[in-house]
Design an enzyme around this catalytic site. Structure first.
Site, PDB file in Angstrom:
ATOM      1  CD  GLU A   2      -2.944  -1.422   2.238  1.00 43.60           C
ATOM      2  OE1 GLU A   2      -2.949  -0.590   3.068  1.00 43.60           O
ATOM      3  OE2 GLU A   2      -3.453  -2.545   2.289  1.00 43.60           O
ATOM      4  CD  GLU A  62      -4.502  -7.908   1.450  1.00 42.98           C
ATOM      5  OE1 GLU A  62      -5.305  -7.272   1.894  1.00 42.98           O
ATOM      6  OE2 GLU A  62      -3.248  -7.855   1.206  1.00 42.98           O
ATOM      7  CG  HIS A 105      -9.733  -5.981   0.277  1.00 41.90           C
ATOM      8  ND1 HIS A 105     -10.024  -7.002   0.888  1.00 41.90           N
ATOM      9  CD2 HIS A 105      -8.383  -5.782   0.618  1.00 41.90           C
ATOM     10  CE1 HIS A 105      -8.813  -7.544   1.703  1.00 41.90           C
ATOM     11  NE2 HIS A 105      -7.662  -6.750   1.426  1.00 41.90           N
ATOM     12  CG  ASP A 122     -12.673  -9.114   1.167  1.00 31.47           C
ATOM     13  OD1 ASP A 122     -12.524  -8.097   0.300  1.00 31.47           O
ATOM     14  OD2 ASP A 122     -12.294  -9.058   2.308  1.00 31.47           O
ATOM     15  CG  ASN A 166      -0.584  -6.891  -1.677  1.00 28.60           C
ATOM     16  OD1 ASN A 166      -0.976  -7.476  -2.846  1.00 28.60           O
ATOM     17  ND2 ASN A 166      -0.936  -7.027  -0.417  1.00 28.60           N
TER      18      ASN A 166
HETATM   19  O1  G3I Z   1      -4.552  -8.080  18.659  1.00 31.18           O
HETATM   20  C1  G3I Z   1      -5.383  -7.449  19.106  1.00 31.18           C
HETATM   21  C2  G3I Z   1      -6.372  -8.174  20.179  1.00 31.18           C
HETATM   22  O2  G3I Z   1      -5.281  -8.281  21.463  1.00 31.18           O
HETATM   23  C3  G3I Z   1      -7.416  -7.213  20.784  1.00 31.18           C
HETATM   24  O3  G3I Z   1      -8.049  -7.892  21.914  1.00 31.18           O
HETATM   25  C4  G3I Z   1      -8.297  -6.770  19.530  1.00 31.18           C
HETATM   26  C5  G3I Z   1      -9.540  -6.007  19.909  1.00 31.18           C
HETATM   27  O4  G3I Z   1      -9.869  -5.122  18.810  1.00 31.18           O
HETATM   28  O5  G3I Z   1      -7.545  -6.402  18.251  1.00 31.18           O
HETATM   29  C6  G3I Z   1      -6.611  -7.193  18.064  1.00 31.18           C
HETATM   30  O6  G3I Z   1      -5.883  -6.648  16.963  1.00 31.18           O
HETATM   31  C7  G3I Z   1      -6.700  -6.653  15.934  1.00 31.18           C
HETATM   32  C8  G3I Z   1      -5.772  -7.356  14.685  1.00 31.18           C
HETATM   33  O7  G3I Z   1      -6.402  -7.197  13.415  1.00 31.18           O
HETATM   34  C9  G3I Z   1      -5.496  -8.652  14.938  1.00 31.18           C
HETATM   35  O8  G3I Z   1      -6.529  -9.319  15.176  1.00 31.18           O
HETATM   36  C10 G3I Z   1      -6.974  -5.047  15.229  1.00 31.18           C
HETATM   37  O9  G3I Z   1      -7.627  -4.481  16.200  1.00 31.18           O
HETATM   38  C11 G3I Z   1      -7.504  -5.127  14.038  1.00 31.18           C
HETATM   39  O10 G3I Z   1      -7.564  -3.702  13.646  1.00 31.18           O
HETATM   40  C12 G3I Z   1      -6.464  -5.880  12.949  1.00 31.18           C
HETATM   41  O11 G3I Z   1      -7.204  -6.056  11.589  1.00 31.18           O
HETATM   42  C13 G3I Z   1      -6.279  -6.470  10.574  1.00 31.18           C
HETATM   43  C14 G3I Z   1      -6.306  -5.258   9.534  1.00 31.18           C
HETATM   44  O12 G3I Z   1      -5.525  -5.787   8.445  1.00 31.18           O
HETATM   45  C15 G3I Z   1      -5.369  -4.208   9.889  1.00 31.18           C
HETATM   46  O13 G3I Z   1      -5.421  -2.937   9.046  1.00 31.18           O
HETATM   47  C16 G3I Z   1      -7.149  -7.522   9.930  1.00 31.18           C
HETATM   48  O14 G3I Z   1      -7.383  -8.613  10.977  1.00 31.18           O
HETATM   49  C17 G3I Z   1      -6.462  -8.145   8.866  1.00 31.18           C
HETATM   50  O15 G3I Z   1      -7.281  -8.984   8.002  1.00 31.18           O
HETATM   51  C18 G3I Z   1      -6.259  -6.714   8.150  1.00 31.18           C
HETATM   52  O16 G3I Z   1      -5.386  -7.147   6.701  1.00 31.18           O
HETATM   53  C19 G3I Z   1      -5.307  -6.042   5.670  1.00 31.18           C
HETATM   54  C20 G3I Z   1      -3.938  -6.749   4.943  1.00 31.18           C
HETATM   55  O17 G3I Z   1      -2.882  -6.919   5.809  1.00 31.18           O
HETATM   56  C21 G3I Z   1      -3.546  -5.457   3.669  1.00 31.18           C
HETATM   57  N1  G3I Z   1      -4.520  -5.211   3.137  1.00 31.18           N
HETATM   58  C22 G3I Z   1      -5.826  -4.830   3.573  1.00 31.18           C
HETATM   59  C23 G3I Z   1      -6.148  -5.849   4.686  1.00 31.18           C
HETATM   60  C24 G3I Z   1      -7.723  -5.594   5.276  1.00 31.18           C
HETATM   61  O18 G3I Z   1      -7.463  -4.261   6.152  1.00 31.18           O
END
Ligand code: G3I
Length: 354
Positions: free
Chosen positions: A168, A274, A245, A276, A209
């Protein structure tokens, strides 16, 4: 170019309707049924006949869900860790590396004979606090970046086949995103990152990416121009990852196939990394049918371009989708629903792969 025909739309609806009836009647429509008819069993089997992979992202907390794991391990031949290889997870303190989450997914993939896409080495999001909470001089940040990239690529050498090296990097209008890396090091950080990764594992495929680069437009043009430049300079760049996405309300990216093709002509691989397709919930039959068409169309687009090497869903089930937490009122984006039942999109992908 989109190749939707009325006949294939009708076939799709019939397949979806038939599946619903069979599921309601408790009759198997999945791998066992396909096998009984002597057909390949999984999306991965079907994709492999075209020399492609068909994968899914996954995340460590989900791996306690056995029914989820069973489908993840059987239907796909490629996995991407959704979070476990990101900087915050792998270098939580400066110079202290933690490979446990990435390793868990690599080990699972190995047990299931799946290959792994590494995601991601350089990204402005999900950085550790120690990196974001202070100012860096250019030489300091260069050293930090090089060390992180090389430690991670070395650790996963021979275990991942491709890396999203920089994720990004551009804004929607095709200008560079003003990340800490860009602001401190200038645009050359991208070439440096690729070179450092290549030194650490000369065999792994290196990708840039991004999202919203499925269509020909300002943002994908920026990647096209950068890729051309990097290739001309002999920088080790091997592929462009189009996250894909998509959202029903924004329309299908009709120039996807042309776009994939122009990157191929630069000598680059492409991948849908990725995927969806979200919608406003609740889902209904019409929205799910449109979603299914889009899944079929993007699968066909990848198959139509020789160097489009594979497709990865951003997890395969609505149960673990990132969408509802990020987009209020949206969801239902994946080919399996929250109960792990196949949706029309699943049958549409199969149809495209056949
Ligand atoms: O680890 C904490 C946990 O301790 C806490 O209890 C929980 C409560 O919200 O949050 C957890 O962290 C989360 C993390 O994922 C791990 O699960 C974050 O809040 C959450 O914001 C984070 O989201 C991820 C996101 O990237 C962040 O931008 C998504 O799972 C993940 O699928 C997403 O993936 C990205 C790609 O890397 C890049 N392209 C876009 C894609 C979608 O955003």
């Amino acid at each position: 170019m989109r190749t939707t025909t009325t006949r294939s739309r009708t076939r799709l609806r019939l397949a979806g309707a038939l599946a619903t009836v069979l599921v309601a009647a408790g009759i198997a429509t999945g791998p066992a049924a396909a096998h009984a008819e002597g057909k390949p069993q999984t999306l991965a089997d079907l994709a492999q006949r075209h020399g492609r992979y068909f994968g899914s992202a996954t995340d460590n907390p989900e791996l306690v869900d056995e029914p989820y794991k069973a489908i993840l391990g059987s239907e796909f031949d490629q996995i991407t860790p959704g979070n476990g290889m990101k900087w915050y997870a792998t270098e939580p303190q400066q110079g202290v590396f933690d490979w446990s989450q990435g390793d868990e997914i690599v080990n699972l993939a190995r047990a299931n004979h799946q290959k792994v896409r590494g995601h991601t080495l350089v990204w402005h999001s999900q950085l550790p606090g120690w990196l974001t909470s202070r100012e860096w001089t250019a030489p300091e940040l260069r050293a930090v970046l090089k060390k992180h990239i090389q430690a991670e690529v070395r650790h996963y050498r021979g275990k991942v086949f491709a890396w999203d090296v920089v994720n990004e990097a551009f804004n929607e209008d095709g200008t560079y995103r003003e990340t800490v890396f860009y602001k401190t090091l200038g645009p050359g950080y991208i070439a440096d990152a690729l070179r450092w990764a290549h030194q650490a594992d000369p065999k792994v495929k290196l990708y840039l990416n991004d999202y919203n680069i499925e269509s020909v437009g300002a943002k994908s043009d920026a990647y096209y121009e950068l890729a051309k430049e990097l290739r001309a300079q002999g920088v080790p760049l091997h592929g462009i990852g189009l996250q894909a996405h998509l959202a029903l309300q924004y329309g299908y990216p009709t120039t996807l196939e042309d776009n994939l093709r122009r990157f191929s002509r630069l000598g680059l691989d492409t991948a849908l990394t990725e995927v969806d397709i979200r919608m406003y919930v609740p889902a209904d039959e019409a929205k799910l049918a449109t979603q299914a068409e889009w899944y079929r169309d993007l699968t066909e687009a990848c198959l139509a371009v020789r160097r489009c090497v594979g497709i990865t869903l951003w997890d395969y089930t609505d149960k673990y989708s990132w969408i509802p937490a990020f987009f209020d009122g949206e969801g239902a984006a994946l080919p399996w629903d929250e109960q792990l039942a196949r949706k029309p999109a699943y049958f549409a992908i199969r149809e495209a792969l056949r």
